[in-house]
Scaffold this motif. Structure first.
Motif, mmCIF file in Angstrom:
data_model
loop_
_atom_site.group_PDB
_atom_site.id
_atom_site.type_symbol
_atom_site.label_atom_id
_atom_site.label_comp_id
_atom_site.label_asym_id
_atom_site.label_seq_id
_atom_site.Cartn_x
_atom_site.Cartn_y
_atom_site.Cartn_z
ATOM 1 N N CYS A 38 0.815 -1.208 0.000
ATOM 2 C CA CYS A 38 0.000 0.000 0.000
ATOM 3 C C CYS A 38 0.859 1.274 0.000
ATOM 4 O O CYS A 38 2.074 1.216 0.242
ATOM 5 N N SER A 40 -0.518 -11.291 1.792
ATOM 6 C CA SER A 40 -0.387 -10.180 2.742
ATOM 7 C C SER A 40 -0.816 -8.855 2.139
ATOM 8 O O SER A 40 -0.580 -8.591 0.957
ATOM 9 N N ILE A 41 -1.433 -8.013 2.955
ATOM 10 C CA ILE A 41 -1.748 -6.631 2.608
ATOM 11 C C ILE A 41 -0.847 -5.759 3.476
ATOM 12 O O ILE A 41 -1.064 -5.633 4.690
ATOM 13 N N THR A 68 0.381 -2.595 4.910
ATOM 14 C CA THR A 68 -0.116 -1.235 5.129
ATOM 15 C C THR A 68 0.849 -0.367 5.918
ATOM 16 O O THR A 68 0.632 0.836 6.037
ATOM 17 N N ASN A 110 -3.194 -9.866 7.023
ATOM 18 C CA ASN A 110 -4.024 -8.765 6.545
ATOM 19 C C ASN A 110 -4.717 -8.118 7.743
ATOM 20 O O ASN A 110 -5.678 -8.663 8.266
ATOM 21 N N PRO A 111 -4.182 -6.965 8.213
ATOM 22 C CA PRO A 111 -3.004 -6.274 7.676
ATOM 23 C C PRO A 111 -1.711 -7.010 8.035
ATOM 24 O O PRO A 111 -1.646 -7.725 9.034
ATOM 25 N N CYS A 112 -0.696 -6.824 7.202
ATOM 26 C CA CYS A 112 0.591 -7.485 7.391
ATOM 27 C C CYS A 112 1.251 -7.000 8.678
ATOM 28 O O CYS A 112 1.260 -5.805 8.976
ATOM 29 N N HIS A 113 1.790 -7.946 9.443
ATOM 30 C CA HIS A 113 2.505 -7.584 10.668
ATOM 31 C C HIS A 113 3.725 -8.480 10.803
ATOM 32 O O HIS A 113 3.765 -9.589 10.255
#
Length: 213
Positions: free
Chosen positions: A154, A169-170, A172, A184-187
């Motif tokens: 993102c 994964s997203i 952010t 999601n959200p990626c950590h």
């Protein structure tokens, strides 16, 4: 200030500006041309890439199909591999380092839109004229990273050297170097260490060996 300069300044710009539309149309046509080529048409692909992006390092490879929004706002380092269906919406700059491997369906986005629908539809420019506006934040990916399939990066995200991003994964927010991150959200799940070496997977390693540094 030209609309392209506004993008790099991180302020609202009009994506319908004729100069920006011309850059995007050129990139869209080049993306389509690249996507129609076969992977063994190396000379043709190299010529299209030369026109399409700001920098494409020696030894890098894009399987295709690809889609670049501006193209000329993207810089790609050496020896990177991009699997099928690469999308880079590079309104703001996208900077990718060396020796990265990206799984299928990687999407990198930089533009952001107003959250409120009325402001998304129209706002007034400095002269009081109604226009559509958005803004954008650059994306930076370091070197020696591995991304699984279906990763979305993102706007404004920086991913550090040597990181692994899990499939789906997203991303952010920023990912520190040498970590495994997913979700999601990626950590961040954990730091990478010697314990992750293939030395500890003898059944998979078989008769191969890890190179000594």
């Amino acid at each position: 200030m030209r609309e392209e300069e506004k993008i790099f300044a991180g302020i609202l710009f009009n994506p319908g500006d004729p100069e920006l539309k011309a850059i995007k149309l050129r990139s869209h046509k080049l993306s389509a041309a690249y996507s129609r080529t076969a992977e063994d048409e190396t000379e043709l692909r190299a010529e299209i890439i030369r026109q399409m992006v700001a920098e494409f390092g020696e030894g890098s490879f894009m399987q295709g199909p690809v889609f670049f929004h501006y193209g000329v706002h993207t810089r790609i380092g050496k020896r990177c591999f991009f699997n099928y269906n690469l999308t880079i919406q590079d309104d703001a700059q996208v900077m990718i380092g060396d020796d990265n491997n990206f799984g299928p369906n990687l999407t990198i986005v930089t533009p952001l839109h107003p959250m409120l629908p009325d402001e998304r539809r129209l706002m007034l420019d400095g002269e009081g004229k109604p226009k559509r506006f958005c803004y954008a934040k650059p994306v930076r990916i370091g070197s020696n990273c591995w991304f699984g399939a279906n990763v979305v990066v993102c706007p404004g995200v920086t991913i550090g050297d040597g990181s692994v991003i899990g499939a789906g994964s997203i991303v952010t927010r920023d990912v520190p170097p040498h970590t495994f991150a997913a979700g999601n959200p990626c950590h961040v799940i954990r730091a990478l260490s010697e314990a992750d070496s293939m030395r500890h997977k003898p059944a998979v390693l078989a008769d191969n060996r890890v190179m000594e540094h």
